[in-house]
Design an enzyme around this catalytic site. Structure first.
Site, PDB file in Angstrom:
ATOM      1  N   ARG A 163     -51.461   8.760 -23.816  1.00  0.00           N
ATOM      2  CA  ARG A 163     -51.293   8.123 -25.263  1.00  0.00           C
ATOM      3  C   ARG A 163     -52.253   8.774 -26.094  1.00  0.00           C
ATOM      4  NH1 ARG A 163     -48.015   5.987 -22.693  1.00  0.00           N
ATOM      5  NH2 ARG A 163     -47.622   3.851 -22.518  1.00  0.00           N
ATOM      6  N   SER A 237     -48.161  -2.574 -25.167  1.00  0.00           N
ATOM      7  CA  SER A 237     -49.462  -2.719 -24.591  1.00  0.00           C
ATOM      8  C   SER A 237     -50.570  -2.577 -25.610  1.00  0.00           C
ATOM      9  CB  SER A 237     -49.529  -1.405 -23.561  1.00  0.00           C
ATOM     10  OG  SER A 237     -48.778  -1.619 -22.556  1.00  0.00           O
ATOM     11  N   GLU A 332     -55.216   0.492 -27.367  1.00  0.00           N
ATOM     12  CA  GLU A 332     -54.251   1.519 -27.479  1.00  0.00           C
ATOM     13  C   GLU A 332     -53.753   1.365 -28.986  1.00  0.00           C
ATOM     14  OE1 GLU A 332     -49.983   1.763 -27.002  1.00  0.00           O
ATOM     15  OE2 GLU A 332     -50.292   2.182 -24.531  1.00  0.00           O
TER      16      GLU A 332
HETATM   17  N1  EPU Z   1     -50.273  -6.089 -13.443  1.00  0.00           N
HETATM   18  C1  EPU Z   1     -50.734  -7.147 -13.204  1.00  0.00           C
HETATM   19  N2  EPU Z   1     -50.670  -8.244 -14.158  1.00  0.00           N
HETATM   20  C2  EPU Z   1     -50.273  -8.084 -15.202  1.00  0.00           C
HETATM   21  C3  EPU Z   1     -49.544  -6.807 -15.673  1.00  0.00           C
HETATM   22  C4  EPU Z   1     -49.581  -5.677 -14.751  1.00  0.00           C
HETATM   23  O1  EPU Z   1     -51.207  -7.448 -11.856  1.00  0.00           O
HETATM   24  O2  EPU Z   1     -50.314  -9.184 -15.971  1.00  0.00           O
HETATM   25  C5  EPU Z   1     -50.014  -4.895 -12.398  1.00  0.00           C
HETATM   26  C6  EPU Z   1     -49.083  -5.077 -11.784  1.00  0.00           C
HETATM   27  O3  EPU Z   1     -49.516  -4.785 -10.307  1.00  0.00           O
HETATM   28  C7  EPU Z   1     -47.943  -3.840 -12.076  1.00  0.00           C
HETATM   29  C8  EPU Z   1     -49.056  -2.864 -12.400  1.00  0.00           C
HETATM   30  O4  EPU Z   1     -50.060  -3.842 -13.213  1.00  0.00           O
HETATM   31  O5  EPU Z   1     -47.194  -3.499 -11.090  1.00  0.00           O
HETATM   32  C9  EPU Z   1     -48.269  -1.999 -13.646  1.00  0.00           C
HETATM   33  O6  EPU Z   1     -47.759  -2.830 -14.615  1.00  0.00           O
HETATM   34  P1  EPU Z   1     -46.503  -2.350 -15.594  1.00  0.00           P
HETATM   35  O7  EPU Z   1     -45.612  -1.608 -14.777  1.00  0.00           O
HETATM   36  O8  EPU Z   1     -45.920  -3.390 -16.268  1.00  0.00           O
HETATM   37  O9  EPU Z   1     -47.242  -1.314 -16.310  1.00  0.00           O
HETATM   38  P2  EPU Z   1     -48.735  -1.108 -17.167  1.00  0.00           P
HETATM   39  O10 EPU Z   1     -49.420  -0.078 -16.451  1.00  0.00           O
HETATM   40  O11 EPU Z   1     -49.007  -2.262 -17.399  1.00  0.00           O
HETATM   41  C10 EPU Z   1     -47.853   0.886 -18.479  1.00  0.00           C
HETATM   42  C11 EPU Z   1     -47.570   1.303 -20.200  1.00  0.00           C
HETATM   43  C12 EPU Z   1     -46.461   0.560 -20.779  1.00  0.00           C
HETATM   44  C13 EPU Z   1     -45.153   1.166 -19.947  1.00  0.00           C
HETATM   45  C14 EPU Z   1     -45.420   0.848 -18.566  1.00  0.00           C
HETATM   46  C15 EPU Z   1     -44.367   1.359 -17.638  1.00  0.00           C
HETATM   47  C16 EPU Z   1     -49.892   1.857 -20.863  1.00  0.00           C
HETATM   48  C17 EPU Z   1     -50.906   1.246 -21.753  1.00  0.00           C
HETATM   49  N3  EPU Z   1     -48.916   0.925 -20.890  1.00  0.00           N
HETATM   50  O12 EPU Z   1     -48.145  -0.444 -18.530  1.00  0.00           O
HETATM   51  O13 EPU Z   1     -46.402   1.167 -22.019  1.00  0.00           O
HETATM   52  O14 EPU Z   1     -44.238   0.488 -20.496  1.00  0.00           O
HETATM   53  O15 EPU Z   1     -46.718   1.276 -17.817  1.00  0.00           O
HETATM   54  O16 EPU Z   1     -44.346   2.785 -17.615  1.00  0.00           O
HETATM   55  O17 EPU Z   1     -49.880   2.723 -20.305  1.00  0.00           O
HETATM   56  C18 EPU Z   1     -47.051   0.460 -24.522  1.00  0.00           C
HETATM   57  O18 EPU Z   1     -47.498   1.560 -24.252  1.00  0.00           O
HETATM   58  O19 EPU Z   1     -46.857  -0.205 -25.219  1.00  0.00           O
HETATM   59  C19 EPU Z   1     -46.282   0.183 -23.204  1.00  0.00           C
HETATM   60  C20 EPU Z   1     -45.613  -0.895 -22.857  1.00  0.00           C
END
Ligand code: EPU
Length: 336
Positions: A163, A237, A332
């Site tokens: 990012r 995010s 972010e």
């Molecule tokens: N999780 C929780 N609780 C929550 C949310 C997530 O426990 O409320 C845990 C779960 O274990 C889940 C893991 O976190 O499996 C990862 O969650 P998720 O797959 O939703 O991805 P993220 O790491 O929260 C990132 C990006 C997103 C992108 C997704 C998929 C960042 C800051 N965010 O989110 O990007 O869509 O991965 O690749 O890196 C954005 O940047 O606006 C965005 C949406």
């Protein structure tokens, strides 16, 4: 070009925050942009708006807001394995992804349905489901705000990170991106490494993998977890997933065995959504500012929240994650 005064930005940011810009204008070409910059003559601070999907407005903007409306998607070259597609910075991101899917150009499918415009994609190296823009980036064109000169940035010159790019740090506020050229594959190289994609493809009963199937899987996952900003204001995010050293990670793992993490370079990346959920914020609402009930990394505006209220909620979340895990969350979104 018409420069308007006192324009509400409510319709121009996906959080739906009602602040005003002192001056506002839009441009649909590089020529128009240069004319606007000459007219403004560096008298005012400038804020360039794309889709407004990564922005939190906490106060009125006392300067000139320029809305990028440079459109167009065209094939500008190819070699044996690749096609090179140039898109105007004001083009909707998902429309570009859809163009690639329609023409069987591979590489953008994991990035389906990300809100925002083409011009913002290199700004913060957008990424999702195992792919980042840097993986399909060829070059971009930008205009220097001070001199009005055009410049091309190569992949190396953008210095993409998680990012991150030069446009968010050393060149912050200095360039306006006008077009981006992407390098897509003629033959698909599917990336289904992200667990949730594999599961969704199985659930969909997909027998033959294709870029269209991967895109549909991503769309299904996103719509089930992430709120549609047209219905519930948000900027995706709100925080980055923090990176910690292996030593720090091991100490955390000993105290919190369920911690969600991924190897990242020398250290580990932690799932900020998990950290925030563990602090009890998921589904929390204070007035019209809230932490989304299906994904704690997303802050939402239930209607009339001010940018300041959302910012204050983010401060509380940062403080409680720091208190419980001794991990510092970084925002972010771009706060102005
Ligand atoms: N999780 C929780 N609780 C929550 C949310 C997530 O426990 O409320 C845990 C779960 O274990 C889940 C893991 O976190 O499996 C990862 O969650 P998720 O797959 O939703 O991805 P993220 O790491 O929260 C990132 C990006 C997103 C992108 C997704 C998929 C960042 C800051 N965010 O989110 O990007 O869509 O991965 O690749 O890196 C954005 O940047 O606006 C965005 C949406």
């Amino acid at each position: 070009m018409m420069i308007k005064q006192e324009v509400s930005l409510k319709a121009f940011n996906t959080f739906g925050i009602d602040v005003a810009a002192r001056y506002f204008s839009a441009f649909a070409s590089v020529v128009e942009l240069k004319a606007l910059l000459a007219e403004a003559n560096l008298k005012e601070p400038i804020l360039v708006l794309g889709g407004g999907s990564n922005l939190l407005c906490t106060k009125n903007f006392d300067g000139l807001v320029l809305k990028n409306e440079i459109k167009g998607i065209e094939l500008v070259g190819q070699d044996e394995d690749h096609v090179f597609i140039k898109a105007g910075a004001g083009e909707n991101w998902h429309r570009f992804v859809q163009y690639c899917l329609d023409n069987n150009y591979a590489g953008a499918e994991n990035l389906s349905l990300i809100p925002g415009n083409v011009g913002a994609s290199p700004m913060q190296n957008i990424g999702a489901y195992g792919v980042e823009i840097k993986d399909i980036f060829q070059e971009l064109e930008a205009v220097d705000i001070k001199s009005g000169e055009e410049r091309i940035f190569s992949l190396e010159e953008c210095r993409f990170g998680y990012r991150e790019s030069v446009f968010k740090n050393i060149y912050k506020g200095q360039y306006i991106i006008t077009s981006v050229t992407y390098r897509l594959y003629k033959k698909p190289r599917l990336n289904t490494s992200y667990g949730a994609i594999k599961q969704e493809l199985e659930r969909m009963g997909v027998r033959e993998l294709s870029i269209q199937a991967v895109s549909q899987a991503v769309i299904n996952i996103r719509t089930s977890k992430l709120p549609d900003w047209k219905e519930l204001g948000n900027a995706g995010s709100f925080f980055k997933n923090p990176q910690v050293s292996l030593k720090k990670y091991e100490a955390l793992k000993a105290s919190f065995p369920m911690i969600v993490s991924y190897p990242q370079g020398e250290g580990m990346k932690l799932a900020a959504g998990w950290l925030i959920e563990q602090c009890g914020w998921k589904g929390y609402r204070e007035g019209d500012a809230g932490c989304y009930s299906k994904q704690a990394l997303v802050l939402v505006n239930y209607g009339k929240a001010t940018g300041q209220q959302i910012f204050e909620l983010s401060e509380k979340i940062i403080a409680s994650v720091l208190d419980k895990f001794e991990v510092n969350l970084e925002r972010e979104v771009n706060v102005i």
